[in-house]
Each structure stands twice: as C-alpha cells, then as structure tokens.
Write a protein that holds these residues in place. Structure first.
Motif, PDB file in Angstrom:
ATOM      1  N   ILE A  72       0.977  -0.992   0.095  1.00 48.46           N
ATOM      2  CA  ILE A  72      -0.052  -0.442   0.202  1.00 48.46           C
ATOM      3  C   ILE A  72       0.936   1.054   0.121  1.00 48.46           C
ATOM      4  O   ILE A  72       2.172   1.354   0.173  1.00 48.46           O
ATOM      5  N   SER A  73       0.135   3.193  -0.124  1.00 46.73           N
ATOM      6  CA  SER A  73       0.823   3.817  -0.330  1.00 46.73           C
ATOM      7  C   SER A  73       2.034   3.902   1.104  1.00 46.73           C
ATOM      8  O   SER A  73       1.451   3.730   2.386  1.00 46.73           O
ATOM      9  N   ALA A  74       3.197   3.921   0.870  1.00 49.38           N
ATOM     10  CA  ALA A  74       3.951   4.423   1.711  1.00 49.38           C
ATOM     11  C   ALA A  74       3.173   5.492   3.270  1.00 49.38           C
ATOM     12  O   ALA A  74       3.248   5.895   4.290  1.00 49.38           O
ATOM     13  N   GLY A  75       2.158   6.138   2.629  1.00 53.24           N
ATOM     14  CA  GLY A  75       1.606   7.127   3.074  1.00 53.24           C
ATOM     15  C   GLY A  75       0.306   7.096   4.223  1.00 53.24           C
ATOM     16  O   GLY A  75      -0.001   7.506   5.249  1.00 53.24           O
ATOM     17  N   ARG A  76       0.493   5.725   3.962  1.00 53.65           N
ATOM     18  CA  ARG A  76      -0.758   5.222   4.688  1.00 53.65           C
ATOM     19  C   ARG A  76      -0.078   3.683   5.571  1.00 53.65           C
ATOM     20  O   ARG A  76       0.819   3.664   5.955  1.00 53.65           O
ATOM     21  N   ASN A  77      -1.608   2.849   6.184  1.00 53.85           N
ATOM     22  CA  ASN A  77      -0.644   2.749   7.365  1.00 53.85           C
ATOM     23  C   ASN A  77      -0.739   1.097   6.989  1.00 53.85           C
ATOM     24  O   ASN A  77      -1.899   0.474   5.919  1.00 53.85           O
ATOM     25  N   TYR A  78       0.722   0.590   6.536  1.00 50.43           N
ATOM     26  CA  TYR A  78       1.074  -0.825   5.959  1.00 50.43           C
ATOM     27  C   TYR A  78       0.243  -2.209   6.431  1.00 50.43           C
ATOM     28  O   TYR A  78      -0.274  -3.036   5.464  1.00 50.43           O
ATOM     29  N   LYS A  79      -0.618  -1.478   7.670  1.00 50.89           N
ATOM     30  CA  LYS A  79      -1.666  -2.924   7.509  1.00 50.89           C
ATOM     31  C   LYS A  79      -2.887  -2.911   7.055  1.00 50.89           C
ATOM     32  O   LYS A  79      -3.579  -3.980   6.978  1.00 50.89           O
ATOM     33  N   GLU A  80      -3.355  -2.060   6.039  1.00 50.65           N
ATOM     34  CA  GLU A  80      -4.547  -1.999   5.394  1.00 50.65           C
ATOM     35  C   GLU A  80      -4.046  -2.294   4.356  1.00 50.65           C
ATOM     36  O   GLU A  80      -5.068  -2.799   3.027  1.00 50.65           O
ATOM     37  N   GLY A  81      -3.059  -2.764   3.767  1.00 49.98           N
ATOM     38  CA  GLY A  81      -2.247  -3.733   2.806  1.00 49.98           C
ATOM     39  C   GLY A  81      -2.572  -4.998   3.012  1.00 49.98           C
ATOM     40  O   GLY A  81      -1.783  -6.057   2.442  1.00 49.98           O
ATOM     41  N   CYS A  82      -2.331  -5.431   4.212  1.00 53.03           N
ATOM     42  CA  CYS A  82      -2.176  -6.993   4.920  1.00 53.03           C
ATOM     43  C   CYS A  82      -3.213  -7.755   4.933  1.00 53.03           C
ATOM     44  O   CYS A  82      -4.337  -7.182   4.543  1.00 53.03           O
ATOM     45  N   LEU A  83      -3.351  -9.190   5.115  1.00 52.50           N
ATOM     46  CA  LEU A  83      -4.071  -9.678   5.028  1.00 52.50           C
ATOM     47  C   LEU A  83      -3.951  -9.869   6.631  1.00 52.50           C
ATOM     48  O   LEU A  83      -3.668 -10.029   7.513  1.00 52.50           O
ATOM     49  N   GLY A 131       0.961 -11.771  -0.549  1.00 44.03           N
ATOM     50  CA  GLY A 131       2.088 -11.818  -1.779  1.00 44.03           C
ATOM     51  C   GLY A 131       2.390 -13.864  -1.382  1.00 44.03           C
ATOM     52  O   GLY A 131       2.234 -14.690  -2.247  1.00 44.03           O
ATOM     53  N   CYS A 132       2.554 -13.916   0.034  1.00 41.18           N
ATOM     54  CA  CYS A 132       3.905 -14.816   0.520  1.00 41.18           C
ATOM     55  C   CYS A 132       3.301 -15.349   1.776  1.00 41.18           C
ATOM     56  O   CYS A 132       3.865 -16.876   1.820  1.00 41.18           O
ATOM     57  N   GLY A 133       2.623 -14.613   2.202  1.00 46.21           N
ATOM     58  CA  GLY A 133       1.710 -15.228   3.981  1.00 46.21           C
ATOM     59  C   GLY A 133       2.606 -14.845   4.670  1.00 46.21           C
ATOM     60  O   GLY A 133       2.543 -15.191   5.788  1.00 46.21           O
ATOM     61  N   THR A 134       3.584 -14.253   4.241  1.00 46.60           N
ATOM     62  CA  THR A 134       4.756 -14.260   5.837  1.00 46.60           C
ATOM     63  C   THR A 134       3.631 -13.150   7.224  1.00 46.60           C
ATOM     64  O   THR A 134       3.104 -12.306   6.934  1.00 46.60           O
ATOM     65  N   LEU A 135       4.260 -13.945   8.107  1.00 46.95           N
ATOM     66  CA  LEU A 135       3.294 -12.563   9.546  1.00 46.95           C
ATOM     67  C   LEU A 135       3.875 -11.264   9.558  1.00 46.95           C
ATOM     68  O   LEU A 135       5.618 -11.661  10.092  1.00 46.95           O
ATOM     69  N   ILE A 136       3.584 -10.523   9.357  1.00 43.64           N
ATOM     70  CA  ILE A 136       4.193  -9.342   9.114  1.00 43.64           C
ATOM     71  C   ILE A 136       4.800  -8.469  10.284  1.00 43.64           C
ATOM     72  O   ILE A 136       5.093  -7.902  11.036  1.00 43.64           O
ATOM     73  N   VAL A 178      -5.382 -10.045  16.628  1.00 44.75           N
ATOM     74  CA  VAL A 178      -4.653  -9.853  14.928  1.00 44.75           C
ATOM     75  C   VAL A 178      -3.482  -9.302  14.656  1.00 44.75           C
ATOM     76  O   VAL A 178      -2.727  -9.262  14.321  1.00 44.75           O
ATOM     77  N   GLU A 179      -3.524 -10.491  13.854  1.00 43.07           N
ATOM     78  CA  GLU A 179      -2.365 -10.697  12.664  1.00 43.07           C
ATOM     79  C   GLU A 179      -2.388 -10.377  11.354  1.00 43.07           C
ATOM     80  O   GLU A 179      -3.800 -10.091  10.800  1.00 43.07           O
ATOM     81  N   PHE A 180      -1.401 -10.186  10.935  1.00 40.17           N
ATOM     82  CA  PHE A 180      -1.068  -9.172   9.298  1.00 40.17           C
ATOM     83  C   PHE A 180      -0.641  -9.707   8.627  1.00 40.17           C
ATOM     84  O   PHE A 180       0.529 -10.205   8.922  1.00 40.17           O
TER      85      PHE A 180
END
Ligand SMILES: [Zn+2]
Length: 113
Positions: free
Chosen positions: A29-40, A77-82, A71-73
């Motif tokens: 997701i855009s770096a100006g936003r919360n990266y968690k919004e781009g995660c599963l 793309g690869c399923g890595t737990l971020i 809450v897991e994010f």
C-alpha cells in the motif's frame, strides 16, 4: 529504485513511495498509509494460541475473546506474518509506523546527483 528496510519484513520503495514485503517484494500500500491496510488480516481468538491447562476443560491463560483478540497481519503475496497486535474486538489496527517520506529522502539525499 531505492528501498529502505523499516522492519524485518517491511521496506519502503522511495521511487514509488509504497510499502513492500521484504520477503517477496509484494507491493502492500502507499507509504503514506498504514501498512496494515495492505495486509491480509486474521483476528484470532486468543484461546487458539494457548493450550488448555486442565485436561477435559477449556481452562488456559488465554485472555477472554470478548475483551481482546490477537490480530495477525500477513503479506498477501507470500503469507509471511508481518505483525501481530492485541486489540479489543472490532478496534481498528494501530498506526504504529508513520514515515515522513520527504524527510527520509532528504536525509539520504535521494534523487540528488
Ligand atoms: Zn511477502
């Protein structure tokens, strides 16, 4: 393309100003936003993370799921737990990393000869 590592599993591409997974390169997701919004997102019942302490009963040290969830994010793309965080049910994810992209570019002289 200049990518800056931010955490073990997150990096920012300064040319596109996007969050990326460091493991597979997936654009989140855009770096100006919360990266968690781009995660599963997987809001997990804490009882699934703790084994019962008494056989035959469901007693454990797990917090009550009506009070909090794990809450897991994950990277889509690869399923890595971020990241993982503990939140009250229904609570929005915390915005724990906020990068000033312009200041970062200036600090590393990005885009200058
Ligand atoms: Zn990934």
């Amino acid at each position: 393309m200049k990518r800056i590592a931010v955490t073990e599993y997150l990096e920012i591409d300064l040319s596109t100003e996007m969050w990326h997974c460091r493991k597979c390169g997936h654009s989140l997701i855009s770096a100006g936003r919360n990266y968690k919004e781009g995660c599963l997102v997987y809001p997990r019942d804490p009882a699934t993370a703790y084994d019962p302490q008494i056989k035959g009963e469901r007693y454990s040290f797990a917090p009550d799921k009506s009070v909090c969830m794990f809450v897991e994010f994950y990277c889509p793309g690869c399923g890595t737990l971020i990241e993982t965080e503990v939140l009250p049910p229904g609570h929005p994810p915390s915005h724990d990393i906020e990068i000033d992209i312009d200041a970062l570019k200036k600090r590393i002289n990005y885009g200058q000869a």
